[in-house]
Design an enzyme around this catalytic site. Structure first.
Site, PDB file in Angstrom:
ATOM      1  N   GLU A  81       0.847  -1.184   0.000  1.00  0.00           N
ATOM      2  CA  GLU A  81       0.000   0.000   0.000  1.00  0.00           C
ATOM      3  C   GLU A  81       0.893   1.249   0.000  1.00  0.00           C
ATOM      4  OE1 GLU A  81      -3.892   1.630   2.464  1.00  0.00           O
ATOM      5  OE2 GLU A  81      -2.337   0.532   3.559  1.00  0.00           O
ATOM      6  N   LYS A  85      -9.981   0.471  -2.242  1.00  0.00           N
ATOM      7  CA  LYS A  85     -10.122   0.108  -0.829  1.00  0.00           C
ATOM      8  C   LYS A  85     -11.511   0.464  -0.310  1.00  0.00           C
ATOM      9  CE  LYS A  85      -7.611   0.742   3.556  1.00  0.00           C
ATOM     10  NZ  LYS A  85      -6.468   1.475   4.158  1.00  0.00           N
ATOM     11  N   CYS A 114      -5.082  -3.510   3.270  1.00  0.00           N
ATOM     12  CA  CYS A 114      -4.804  -3.094   4.649  1.00  0.00           C
ATOM     13  C   CYS A 114      -5.993  -3.271   5.595  1.00  0.00           C
ATOM     14  CB  CYS A 114      -4.307  -1.643   4.643  1.00  0.00           C
ATOM     15  SG  CYS A 114      -3.385  -1.149   6.128  1.00  0.00           S
TER      16      CYS A 114
END
Length: 264
Positions: free
Chosen positions: A40, A113, A153
């Site tokens: 990321e 995301k 994440c």
């Protein structure tokens, strides 16, 4: 299939970060990887969160996407661009996007995301929603017969996303976990996602102290369908490499057919 997760300690200089990413991709290719995944924010961890706005690209153009496409084509790799900022519909927001390029340099997948991180323990606080616009769609793709599911994440804490991909062979989790939360939960969550979905998990991470003073947890890992950590790098720049074995997946699912036993 041999896969690689690339650990970085990115800073505020985009050109330097792209150069480091290219160097790591070359190392992965030299070690025989078929797929290589960056962490990321491989392209930028700035002094301030809003620095992402200044470098955001339109989908399909820009130096960050060009580097990924060129590396994929020139190195003969499937390249997973951990995340980079793409322009969003909402003013003063960007999408935190994973882009996947095939060995011909063509973009074959995009994942934005979905879950945005917020944390406040009284000493340190962070809220991605101040800059990011959340995505909404799970995304998967295929490589040489492997089904690959994408996440980023903080998504790791939401098992329902990963269940949307099941049955899946490989889950990718590019991340920049804080040291505080990573120390407590990173490996625990990665192994849980591998065990409950009976698949491999490849997690390329930011790992070290960045120029802005932020410390990320690192521990880039490859985990097998039984939850065994096959390879890990704690901190610092490097390449974690290993095999995704379809026979191993089949063996685990035959011995313990948990996916077939699902009721909900």
């Amino acid at each position: 299939m041999k896969v690689a997760a690339l650990q970085m300690v990115s800073g505020p200089d985009v050109a330097a970060n792209l150069s480091a990413a290219r160097r790591l991709l070359e190392q992965a290719a030299a070690q025989g990887a078929r797929l290589a995944a960056l962490p990321e924010y491989f392209c930028l961890i700035g002094q301030h969160d809003r620095d992402k706005l200044a470098i955001a690209e339109d989908l399909g153009s820009g130096p960050m996407q060009q580097m990924l496409a060129d590396a994929a084509r020139e190195l003969g790799l499937y390249v997973v661009g951990g995340t980079l900022p793409l322009k969003a519909d909402t003013p003063d927001r960007v999408r935190n996007s994973t882009l996947v390029f095939d060995p011909q340099g063509q973009r074959i997948a995009r994942y934005d995301k979905i879950h945005l991180f917020a944390f406040d323990n009284g000493r340190e606080s962070y809220d991605e929603g101040r800059v990011l616009e959340a995505g909404s769609e799970p995304t998967s793709f295929e490589v040489d017969g492997l089904r690959v599911g994408l996440s980023v994440c903080y998504d790791l804490r939401f098992p329902e996303l990963f269940r949307r991909y099941a049955p899946v062979d490989l889950l990718l989790v590019p991340a920049a976990f804080t040291h505080t939360t990573g120390q407590a939960h990173w490996e625990l969550l990665l192994r849980a996602r591998a065990v409950e979905n009976q698949c491999y998990v490849l997690a390329p991470a930011q790992g070290g102290t960045h120029p802005n003073g932020r410390r990320t947890f690192g521990h880039t890992e490859l985990i097998d369908p039984w939850g065994q950590v096959l390879a890990v790098q704690a901190e610092g720049e490097g390449v974690v490499i290993g095999e995704v074995d379809l026979a191993r997946i089949a063996q685990v699912r035959e011995q313990l057919p948990a996916l077939k036993h699902r009721k909900l």
